[in-house]
Design a protein around this motif. Sequence first.
Motif, PDB file in Angstrom:
ATOM      1  N   SER A  49       0.919  -1.196  -0.231  1.00 17.82           N
ATOM      2  CA  SER A  49      -0.080   0.024   0.057  1.00 17.82           C
ATOM      3  C   SER A  49       0.822   1.175   0.050  1.00 17.82           C
ATOM      4  O   SER A  49       0.879   1.964   0.866  1.00 17.82           O
ATOM      5  CB  SER A  49      -0.843  -0.074   1.081  1.00 17.82           C
ATOM      6  N   PRO A  50       1.616   1.543  -1.070  1.00 17.09           N
ATOM      7  CA  PRO A  50       2.499   2.652  -0.789  1.00 17.09           C
ATOM      8  C   PRO A  50       1.808   3.834  -0.976  1.00 17.09           C
ATOM      9  O   PRO A  50       0.638   4.075  -1.352  1.00 17.09           O
ATOM     10  CB  PRO A  50       3.347   2.653  -2.333  1.00 17.09           C
ATOM     11  N   GLU A  51       2.613   5.093  -0.827  1.00 16.65           N
ATOM     12  CA  GLU A  51       2.064   6.387  -0.948  1.00 16.65           C
ATOM     13  C   GLU A  51       1.931   6.573  -2.295  1.00 16.65           C
ATOM     14  O   GLU A  51       2.478   5.900  -3.217  1.00 16.65           O
ATOM     15  CB  GLU A  51       3.035   7.177  -0.141  1.00 16.65           C
ATOM     16  N   ALA A  52       0.925   7.526  -2.590  1.00 16.74           N
ATOM     17  CA  ALA A  52       0.896   8.072  -4.053  1.00 16.74           C
ATOM     18  C   ALA A  52       2.305   8.553  -4.501  1.00 16.74           C
ATOM     19  O   ALA A  52       3.121   8.855  -3.935  1.00 16.74           O
ATOM     20  CB  ALA A  52      -0.038   9.254  -4.270  1.00 16.74           C
ATOM     21  N   TYR A  53       2.495   8.653  -5.771  1.00 16.99           N
ATOM     22  CA  TYR A  53       3.898   9.135  -6.464  1.00 16.99           C
ATOM     23  C   TYR A  53       4.186  10.505  -5.832  1.00 16.99           C
ATOM     24  O   TYR A  53       3.052  11.283  -6.179  1.00 16.99           O
ATOM     25  CB  TYR A  53       3.905   8.881  -7.680  1.00 16.99           C
ATOM     26  N   GLY A  54       5.213  10.789  -5.333  1.00 17.07           N
ATOM     27  CA  GLY A  54       5.616  12.198  -5.264  1.00 17.07           C
ATOM     28  C   GLY A  54       5.057  12.667  -3.644  1.00 17.07           C
ATOM     29  O   GLY A  54       5.686  13.596  -3.180  1.00 17.07           O
ATOM     30  N   ASP A  55       4.333  11.758  -2.861  1.00 18.99           N
ATOM     31  CA  ASP A  55       4.036  11.984  -1.350  1.00 18.99           C
ATOM     32  C   ASP A  55       4.977  11.569  -0.508  1.00 18.99           C
ATOM     33  O   ASP A  55       5.687  10.433  -0.525  1.00 18.99           O
ATOM     34  CB  ASP A  55       2.658  11.127  -1.325  1.00 18.99           C
ATOM     35  N   PRO A  56       5.032  12.266   0.599  1.00 20.87           N
ATOM     36  CA  PRO A  56       5.758  11.781   1.618  1.00 20.87           C
ATOM     37  C   PRO A  56       5.329  10.301   2.398  1.00 20.87           C
ATOM     38  O   PRO A  56       4.235  10.162   2.395  1.00 20.87           O
ATOM     39  CB  PRO A  56       5.931  12.954   2.647  1.00 20.87           C
ATOM     40  N   LEU A  57       6.414   9.993   3.144  1.00 18.56           N
ATOM     41  CA  LEU A  57       5.971   8.619   4.048  1.00 18.56           C
ATOM     42  C   LEU A  57       6.593   8.944   5.386  1.00 18.56           C
ATOM     43  O   LEU A  57       7.687   9.645   5.776  1.00 18.56           O
ATOM     44  CB  LEU A  57       7.067   7.679   3.319  1.00 18.56           C
ATOM     45  N   SER A  58       5.592   8.746   6.126  1.00 14.07           N
ATOM     46  CA  SER A  58       5.947   8.903   7.828  1.00 14.07           C
ATOM     47  C   SER A  58       6.796   7.691   8.303  1.00 14.07           C
ATOM     48  O   SER A  58       6.237   6.596   8.075  1.00 14.07           O
ATOM     49  CB  SER A  58       4.662   9.151   8.333  1.00 14.07           C
ATOM     50  N   LEU A  59       7.920   7.657   8.928  1.00 10.49           N
ATOM     51  CA  LEU A  59       8.428   6.689   9.510  1.00 10.49           C
ATOM     52  C   LEU A  59       8.231   6.924  10.931  1.00 10.49           C
ATOM     53  O   LEU A  59       8.759   5.771  11.862  1.00 10.49           O
ATOM     54  CB  LEU A  59       9.987   6.842   9.167  1.00 10.49           C
ATOM     55  N   GLY A  60       7.750   7.910  11.637  1.00  5.37           N
ATOM     56  CA  GLY A  60       7.532   7.944  13.038  1.00  5.37           C
ATOM     57  C   GLY A  60       8.723   8.218  13.821  1.00  5.37           C
ATOM     58  O   GLY A  60       9.379   9.243  13.626  1.00  5.37           O
ATOM     59  N   THR A  61       9.171   7.470  14.834  1.00  4.30           N
ATOM     60  CA  THR A  61      10.361   7.674  15.456  1.00  4.30           C
ATOM     61  C   THR A  61      11.533   6.718  14.920  1.00  4.30           C
ATOM     62  O   THR A  61      11.403   5.870  15.006  1.00  4.30           O
ATOM     63  CB  THR A  61      10.162   7.451  16.911  1.00  4.30           C
ATOM     64  N   VAL A  62      12.890   7.477  14.876  1.00  3.27           N
ATOM     65  CA  VAL A  62      13.971   6.955  14.527  1.00  3.27           C
ATOM     66  C   VAL A  62      15.230   7.151  15.385  1.00  3.27           C
ATOM     67  O   VAL A  62      15.470   8.344  15.569  1.00  3.27           O
ATOM     68  CB  VAL A  62      14.337   7.660  13.042  1.00  3.27           C
ATOM     69  N   GLY A  63      15.423   5.925  16.122  1.00  8.38           N
ATOM     70  CA  GLY A  63      16.656   6.117  17.113  1.00  8.38           C
ATOM     71  C   GLY A  63      17.919   5.883  16.411  1.00  8.38           C
ATOM     72  O   GLY A  63      18.092   6.036  15.153  1.00  8.38           O
ATOM     73  N   ASP A  64      18.896   5.929  17.299  1.00 13.25           N
ATOM     74  CA  ASP A  64      20.228   5.538  16.670  1.00 13.25           C
ATOM     75  C   ASP A  64      20.813   4.144  16.740  1.00 13.25           C
ATOM     76  O   ASP A  64      21.803   3.919  16.483  1.00 13.25           O
ATOM     77  CB  ASP A  64      21.289   6.474  17.767  1.00 13.25           C
ATOM     78  N   THR A  65      19.838   3.048  17.151  1.00 12.86           N
ATOM     79  CA  THR A  65      20.393   2.005  17.145  1.00 12.86           C
ATOM     80  C   THR A  65      19.385   0.969  16.408  1.00 12.86           C
ATOM     81  O   THR A  65      19.723  -0.062  15.787  1.00 12.86           O
ATOM     82  CB  THR A  65      20.221   1.239  18.598  1.00 12.86           C
TER      83      THR A  65
END
Length: 130
Positions: free
Chosen positions: A80-96
């Motif tokens: 279920s990809p985003e529409a072409y050109g649309d952003p994608l939310s990754l939520g929280t990104v840590g260092d590990t």
Amino acid sequence: MAYIKLFKASDDSQVSASPTTTNAVSFTLRADQNEVGSFQRLYALADNGYVCTTVEITPTGDTATKWQLDSDVTGSPSGSPEAYGDPLSLGTVGDTTKVYFHVRAKAIDSETPVNDVTVTLVASGVAAAE
């Protein structure tokens, strides 16, 4: 300072930051055949000692509307990809812990063939020291 870095899951190499293209995410596509590239798996990591919240990946540049992002489900695109050109939310990104996602591009027969290096995957979010 960039607090989030993107990596290719295939070899854990860091994706080059604009304007450098030495290790860019790239696709070779035939516009006359309206070709769509296969999804490439990438991941995001925050700099050591940081956590980034509300992280979003956005394609920008002249042909950003021909780039598509999708979340990761156990190593594969979600379907279920985003529409072409649309952003994608990754939520929280840590260092590990790697936060995986997928990207692909398409070409259309109405465009002039070109080596387009204008598209950038921009990672944005709120960074805080852990």
